[in-house]
Design an enzyme around this catalytic site. Structure first.
Site, PDB file in Angstrom:
ATOM      1  N   ASP A 174       0.843  -1.196   0.000  1.00 29.47           N
ATOM      2  CA  ASP A 174       0.000   0.000   0.000  1.00 29.47           C
ATOM      3  C   ASP A 174       0.882   1.250   0.000  1.00 29.47           C
ATOM      4  O   ASP A 174       2.104   1.152   0.146  1.00 29.47           O
ATOM      5  CB  ASP A 174      -0.936  -0.044   1.229  1.00 29.47           C
ATOM      6  CG  ASP A 174      -2.267   0.624   0.948  1.00 29.47           C
ATOM      7  OD1 ASP A 174      -2.348   1.463   0.022  1.00 29.47           O
ATOM      8  OD2 ASP A 174      -3.249   0.328   1.667  1.00 29.47           O
ATOM      9  N   ASP A 237     -10.411   2.793  -3.632  1.00 29.46           N
ATOM     10  CA  ASP A 237     -10.906   1.499  -3.129  1.00 29.46           C
ATOM     11  C   ASP A 237     -12.354   1.265  -3.547  1.00 29.46           C
ATOM     12  O   ASP A 237     -13.184   2.161  -3.482  1.00 29.46           O
ATOM     13  CB  ASP A 237     -10.885   1.475  -1.589  1.00 29.46           C
ATOM     14  CG  ASP A 237      -9.473   1.300  -1.040  1.00 29.46           C
ATOM     15  OD1 ASP A 237      -8.509   1.318  -1.822  1.00 29.46           O
ATOM     16  OD2 ASP A 237      -9.364   1.144   0.193  1.00 29.46           O
TER      17      ASP A 237
END
Ligand SMILES: *[C@@H]1O[C@H](CO)[C@@H](O)[C@H](O)[C@H]1NC(C)=O
Ligand SMILES: *[C@@H]1O[C@H](CO)[C@@H](O)[C@H](O)[C@H]1NC(C)=O
Length: 427
Positions: A174, A237
């Site tokens: 990430d 997301d």
């Protein structure tokens, strides 16, 4: 590659003859961008990832069945084995954020939360491997993960080695909490090389382009991203709603000239998890997600609860014909061919000169609508030349029959639904 060249030169010839406008879309040049050389992800990675469904639930006292714990992953591993998921291709069982203890150990290594993962990641990996599956894990390029656990900044080599020692097979890396864009890029590249140095085959899943996007002046260099990552997230997301799926599709079609050619064996655009089998999508919308993720050559990471999934959602996720489109060995990502009157037509070239075609009805008022498509408009004119066998894959499976190049096809599409076709050329 030979097949591609052949197709291109034929497309070129035909384009000259017929002057087809849609041809430009088929002919976005591929400058032979090199993929990360680890021999992995030759087709889009398939598996399960905990984030969308289970998020950062660390409360195992209150919610023992849904907290992020080794028990959850062992149960999912059991089901991926016993319920046919592995057999259709879902191979990577992946942990997302919130698996870590809040501190590194005395040697600076990451460690799993001892309460929720009492056996540790190494034992979990052994368990998962015992089921014929692979284990994915999560870390962050910056100083902290998105949920505030220890980041890998300053620890790339140690973390890569720790993951390899544990027997991890995929790293989702990430991009929260980095200082500068240079740190971000250097971190993603460094970790790619650090993983390579471990000698273990580890799929490298990046979010590098996503974290560059807010800095408009610095568009991601996809040639470079592809050299370091097996797949890369470009957009926000996903969440369990049609609004979210729609925004992913919107973003993808609006940016297709930049991203479609970056995809190919070894490296893929990642539009994020499949949310099929959860709460937010209607049946037609679940079909749309499955069909379009196949067209986009997207990694297929389900985020759902395999312990409680409807037979219908399971059948959709395990549909071998749709998965075959997603996993087509030619490895070319599809694109939106046109949008007219709230109907979108997407197409994807497949091996053996076949094509996948998806028609999406984006009108959210009214009932099913008819759309007529001229076969000569598909695949730069080549999809059905001189004739083709058309098979409907979604929503209902069935052979529609043989069609000639000059014919057209009339289809009925539900609101927010999709009809997915496969066209196989015949002589
Ligand atoms: C590391 O990179 C080299 C050269 O790019 C490649 O040949 C090798 O297979 C890679 N090893 C792993 C474990 O990814
Ligand atoms: C993008 O990256 C590639 C490979 O690293 C490099 O050759 C190319 O010059 C870069 N392009 C731009 C516009 O910076």
């Amino acid at each position: 590659m030979t097949g591609t060249m052949n197709l291109r030169s034929r497309a070129h010839l035909l384009g000259c003859v017929l002057g087809l406008r849609s041809l430009a879309l088929v002919l976005w040049g591929i400058p032979g961008a090199r993929a990360l050389d680890n021999g992995l992800a030759m087709t889009p990675t398939m598996g399960w990832l905990h984030w969308e469904r289970f998020m950062c639930n660390t409360d195992c006292e209150e919610d023992p069945d849904s907290c992020v714990s080794e028990k959850l992953f062992m149960q999912m591993a059991d089901l991926m084995d016993s319920e046919g998921w592995r057999d259709v291709g879902y191979e990577y069982l992946c942990i997302d954020d919130c698996w870590m203890a809040p501190q590194r150990d005395s040697k600076g290594r990451l460690q799993a939360d001892p309460k929720r993962f009492p056996g540790g990641i190494r034992r979990l990996a052994d368990y998962v491997h015992g089921k014929g599956l692979k284990l994915g894990i999560y870390a962050d390029v910056g100083k902290l993960t998105c949920a505030g656990f220890p980041g890998s900044y300053g620890y790339y080599d140690i973390d890569a080695k720790t993951f390899a020692d544990w027997g991890v097979d995929l790293l989702k890396f990430d991009g929260c909490h980095f200082d500068t864009l240079v740190d971000l890029a250097d971190g993603y590249k460094y970790m790619s090389l650090a993983l390579n140095r471990t000698g273990r085959s580890i799929v490298y899943s990046c979010e590098w382009p996503l974290y560059m996007m807010p800095f408009r002046k610095h568009m991601p260099n996809y040639t470079e991203v592809r050299e370091y990552c097996n797949h890369w997230r470009n957009f926000a997301d996903i969440y369990d709603a049609w609004q979210s799926v729609k925004s992913v599709l919107d973003w993808t079609s609006s940016n297709q000239e930049k991203i479609v050619d970056a995809a190919g064996p070894g490296g893929w655009n990642d539009p994020d998890m499949l949310v099929i089998g959860n709460f937010g999508l209607s049946w037609d919308q679940q079909i749309t997600q499955m069909a379009l993720w196949a067209i986009m050559a997207a990694p297929l990471f389900m985020s759902n609860d395999l312990r409680q999934i409807s037979p219908q959602a399971k059948a959709l996720l395990q549909d071998k014909d749709v998965i075959a489109i997603n996993q087509d060995p030619l490895g070319k990502q599809g694109y939106r061919l046109r949008k007219e009157d709230n109907i979108e037509v997407w197409e994807r070239p497949l091996s053996d000169f076949a094509w996948a075609v998806a028609m999406v009805n984006l009108q959210e008022i009214g009932g099913p609508r008819f759309h007529t498509i001229s076969l000569a408009s598909l695949g730069g004119g080549l999809a059905c030349l001189p004739a083709c066998l058309i098979t409907e894959l979604l929503p209902v499976k069935g052979k529609l029959g043989f069609y000639e190049w000059t014919s057209s096809l009339k289809l009925r599409i539900n609101p927010t639904g999709t009809v997915l076709l496969r066209l196989d050329r015949t002589n």
